[in-house]
Design a protein around this motif. Sequence first.
Motif, PDB file in Angstrom:
ATOM      1  N   HIS A 144      -8.737  16.332 -35.490  1.00 55.27           N
ATOM      2  CA  HIS A 144      -7.609  15.568 -34.963  1.00 55.27           C
ATOM      3  C   HIS A 144      -6.322  16.093 -35.595  1.00 55.27           C
ATOM      4  CE1 HIS A 144      -6.198  11.225 -33.770  1.00 55.27           C
ATOM      5  NE2 HIS A 144      -5.653  12.182 -33.053  1.00 55.27           N
ATOM      6  N   LEU A 145      -5.422  16.614 -34.775  1.00 57.73           N
ATOM      7  CA  LEU A 145      -4.127  17.103 -35.232  1.00 57.73           C
ATOM      8  C   LEU A 145      -3.102  16.026 -34.912  1.00 57.73           C
ATOM      9  CD1 LEU A 145      -4.322  20.799 -33.915  1.00 57.73           C
ATOM     10  CD2 LEU A 145      -5.382  19.760 -35.935  1.00 57.73           C
ATOM     11  N   VAL A 146      -2.662  15.301 -35.952  1.00 58.89           N
ATOM     12  CA  VAL A 146      -1.910  14.059 -35.759  1.00 58.89           C
ATOM     13  C   VAL A 146      -0.433  14.239 -36.073  1.00 58.89           C
ATOM     14  CG1 VAL A 146      -1.667  11.656 -36.484  1.00 58.89           C
ATOM     15  CG2 VAL A 146      -3.945  12.677 -36.307  1.00 58.89           C
ATOM     16  N   GLU A 147       0.391  13.837 -35.145  1.00 60.01           N
ATOM     17  CA  GLU A 147       1.823  13.641 -35.372  1.00 60.01           C
ATOM     18  C   GLU A 147       2.292  12.701 -34.280  1.00 60.01           C
ATOM     19  OE1 GLU A 147       5.826  16.059 -36.534  1.00 60.01           O
ATOM     20  OE2 GLU A 147       4.530  16.983 -35.032  1.00 60.01           O
ATOM     21  N   SER A 148       2.359  11.430 -34.624  1.00 56.19           N
ATOM     22  CA  SER A 148       2.591  10.438 -33.584  1.00 56.19           C
ATOM     23  C   SER A 148       3.521   9.342 -34.071  1.00 56.19           C
ATOM     24  CB  SER A 148       1.253   9.807 -33.153  1.00 56.19           C
ATOM     25  OG  SER A 148       1.470   8.718 -32.281  1.00 56.19           O
ATOM     26  N   ALA A 149       4.426   8.954 -33.189  1.00 54.41           N
ATOM     27  CA  ALA A 149       5.307   7.827 -33.483  1.00 54.41           C
ATOM     28  C   ALA A 149       4.579   6.499 -33.316  1.00 54.41           C
ATOM     29  CB  ALA A 149       6.526   7.876 -32.565  1.00 54.41           C
ATOM     30  N   GLY A 150       3.271   6.551 -33.006  1.00 57.28           N
ATOM     31  CA  GLY A 150       2.503   5.321 -32.830  1.00 57.28           C
ATOM     32  C   GLY A 150       2.732   4.723 -31.458  1.00 57.28           C
ATOM     33  N   GLY A 187       2.510  15.185 -39.112  1.00 57.51           N
ATOM     34  CA  GLY A 187       3.744  14.409 -39.156  1.00 57.51           C
ATOM     35  C   GLY A 187       3.444  12.963 -39.477  1.00 57.51           C
ATOM     36  N   SER A 188       4.070  12.078 -38.729  1.00 52.37           N
ATOM     37  CA  SER A 188       4.006  10.663 -39.043  1.00 52.37           C
ATOM     38  C   SER A 188       2.735   9.998 -38.518  1.00 52.37           C
ATOM     39  CB  SER A 188       5.229   9.953 -38.449  1.00 52.37           C
ATOM     40  OG  SER A 188       5.219   8.578 -38.753  1.00 52.37           O
ATOM     41  N   GLY A 189       2.252   9.025 -39.259  1.00 52.92           N
ATOM     42  CA  GLY A 189       1.181   8.132 -38.824  1.00 52.92           C
ATOM     43  C   GLY A 189       1.494   6.747 -39.361  1.00 52.92           C
ATOM     44  N   THR A 190       2.000   5.884 -38.498  1.00 49.86           N
ATOM     45  CA  THR A 190       2.521   4.591 -38.930  1.00 49.86           C
ATOM     46  C   THR A 190       1.662   3.453 -38.414  1.00 49.86           C
ATOM     47  OG1 THR A 190       4.737   5.540 -38.814  1.00 49.86           O
ATOM     48  CG2 THR A 190       4.613   3.161 -38.986  1.00 49.86           C
ATOM     49  N   ALA A 191       1.613   2.361 -39.207  1.00 49.35           N
ATOM     50  CA  ALA A 191       0.887   1.155 -38.835  1.00 49.35           C
ATOM     51  C   ALA A 191      -0.563   1.496 -38.483  1.00 49.35           C
ATOM     52  CB  ALA A 191       1.606   0.438 -37.680  1.00 49.35           C
ATOM     53  N   GLY A 192      -1.017   1.188 -37.242  1.00 50.73           N
ATOM     54  CA  GLY A 192      -2.392   1.508 -36.873  1.00 50.73           C
ATOM     55  C   GLY A 192      -2.676   2.995 -36.964  1.00 50.73           C
ATOM     56  N   GLY A 193      -1.643   3.839 -36.705  1.00 47.35           N
ATOM     57  CA  GLY A 193      -1.809   5.275 -36.795  1.00 47.35           C
ATOM     58  C   GLY A 193      -2.213   5.749 -38.179  1.00 47.35           C
ATOM     59  N   ALA A 194      -1.922   4.954 -39.209  1.00 43.69           N
ATOM     60  CA  ALA A 194      -2.305   5.328 -40.568  1.00 43.69           C
ATOM     61  C   ALA A 194      -3.814   5.291 -40.747  1.00 43.69           C
ATOM     62  CB  ALA A 194      -1.639   4.392 -41.573  1.00 43.69           C
ATOM     63  N   ARG A 211       3.408  11.868 -43.071  1.00 48.75           N
ATOM     64  CA  ARG A 211       3.733  10.490 -43.428  1.00 48.75           C
ATOM     65  C   ARG A 211       2.588   9.599 -42.975  1.00 48.75           C
ATOM     66  NH1 ARG A 211       7.221  13.005 -45.489  1.00 48.75           N
ATOM     67  NH2 ARG A 211       9.496  12.781 -45.315  1.00 48.75           N
ATOM     68  N   ALA A 212       2.162   8.702 -43.822  1.00 51.12           N
ATOM     69  CA  ALA A 212       1.140   7.721 -43.430  1.00 51.12           C
ATOM     70  C   ALA A 212       1.406   6.431 -44.191  1.00 51.12           C
ATOM     71  CB  ALA A 212      -0.258   8.247 -43.724  1.00 51.12           C
ATOM     72  N   PHE A 213       1.783   5.393 -43.481  1.00 46.51           N
ATOM     73  CA  PHE A 213       2.002   4.092 -44.124  1.00 46.51           C
ATOM     74  C   PHE A 213       1.761   2.978 -43.121  1.00 46.51           C
ATOM     75  CE2 PHE A 213       6.232   6.398 -44.133  1.00 46.51           C
ATOM     76  CZ  PHE A 213       6.534   6.172 -42.799  1.00 46.51           C
ATOM     77  N   LEU A 214       1.348   1.836 -43.631  1.00 46.27           N
ATOM     78  CA  LEU A 214       1.119   0.681 -42.771  1.00 46.27           C
ATOM     79  C   LEU A 214       2.440   0.093 -42.285  1.00 46.27           C
ATOM     80  CD1 LEU A 214      -1.814  -1.106 -44.611  1.00 46.27           C
ATOM     81  CD2 LEU A 214      -1.917   0.407 -42.627  1.00 46.27           C
ATOM     82  N   ALA A 215       3.466   0.207 -43.117  1.00 51.01           N
ATOM     83  CA  ALA A 215       4.786  -0.284 -42.731  1.00 51.01           C
ATOM     84  C   ALA A 215       5.826   0.722 -43.195  1.00 51.01           C
ATOM     85  CB  ALA A 215       5.061  -1.649 -43.350  1.00 51.01           C
TER      86      ALA A 215
END
Length: 537
Positions: A144-150, A187-194, A211-215
């Motif tokens: 999985h190559l992840v970079e998503s604004a969620g 890139g980013s993985g926010t909230a559920g994306g984390a 980036r990976a954070f729940l908030a």
Amino acid sequence: MSHFESCWNPASPQALQRRAALLERIAALRALEDRAAAASARSQAVFDKRGQLLPRQRVALLLDPGRPWLPLATLAGYGQDTPELARSVPGGGMIAGIGWVSGVRCMVVASDSGIEAGAIQPMGLEKILRAQEIALQNKLPFLHLVESAGANLMRYRVEGFVHGGSLFRNLARLSAAGVPVITVQHGSGTAGGAYMPGLSDVVIMVRGRSRAFLAGPPLLQAATGEIATEEELGGAEMHTQVSGLGEHLAEDDREALALAREVVAQLGWAPPEAPPAFAEPRYPADDLLGLMSDDLRQPVDMRELMLRLVDGSELLQFKPLYGAATVCAQARIEGRPVGLISNNGPIDVAGANKATHFIQWMCQLGHPLIYLQNTTGFMVGKDSEQGGMIKHGSKMIQAVSNATVPQITLQCGASFGAGNYGMCGRGYAPRFLFSWPNARTAVMGGEQAARTMQIVAEAALARKGLAPDPVRAQAQFEQTVALFESQADAFHTSGLLLDDGVIDPRDSRAVLAQCLALCADAEARRLRPLSFGVARM
């Protein structure tokens, strides 16, 4: 083997007309796929400034050069994001396919972050869920190559949020089944994306970009008043040094992808066995362009199609004189034995019984089944009903539903009514299902549907002592035909993920061969399942 000799003349005016029509559809398919790539490539300058690779460049670098790549659901979401088809960007904001990484077949999914920053689209979610299902069923490492604004909050729908939980459940199921889950956090993985890296077995992060954070900082400040930077909350260095979420820290996208290739190489998965020697078909694949008519009422001998798919163009027909409108044959595709089922007319009582017998015979032999759909459905009429069409058709559906061998479906032409069910349509969970650009799927043809509704409406008016308005009746007839025809179109059904992709007919043998190889590899591969997935430590 019985040598059924081709009677088809690919140079005939009929064949040339059909060929031109299908080439036009293939050109339209490629234009739609190019539209998605072009939409993503418009972010090139932004990615260059950040020192990043575009999503398609990432996938290309991850894959072994020169090895086959089977893209999946390239039209996902087509016509669903906007009613203006000329503006619709297909793909669902995701790139997905099966390819080779360090000598191992893998499922590869990449956020198309060049489009809307990789925000998860509704059909993009369905696409990744289907990719996870294929990976689990075929024992394919999931990369999985992840970079998503969620989730796109401007298009928020509560059902998307709830249904989205399946994505993370599937990651846990893959890991628990012994199927490696490897994430490159570009890139980013926010909230559920984390939870995408959180539910992976191995995570690779990129310094200054991951980036990976729940908030994130805005939500954190709104919820608690606390102020923190993105790097403090979920940067790559923090996660690889402090939280332990990441295993590997890369300096850029290229190094991250090289690390992913090394991780796959260290799985120690033995290369698949090579298939036995085989002969190419005696007839060229190019002939397939002229076989199917854009007018699906014109008959086609589907054995002609089979000859251009199987080794040496050799078929062993099963009960060729009984239920002749249903074609069943044994053959090989790149050395692998298969059973083929197709239609030279409606499925009648004899044809349903014949297909049922053949499916059970293939299950006894352990040979995968390939359904070449071109059916107007089960036979109707007084004689058919009195002959027990319902119970005999049900036996065929029972056999399809409970077959113990892999089933692969290719929609080559019509797929109407219960014929879609009896010939292993999407609702019957074939291992893979692909469509030709000319394929049509519907409960019935548009004209039949319109005529049926017209007869019902006229009968209702007659009971009231009223006469139909010819002008209004004709307008309703044309509206119904247009509605059915637009929804039956292969591009529309593929946009709804009712198949795994639309393919060029000339690629059919290669696609089937890849699918058969996947099934054989899965059968031979021994996994080491756990009670739970690999937990982050």
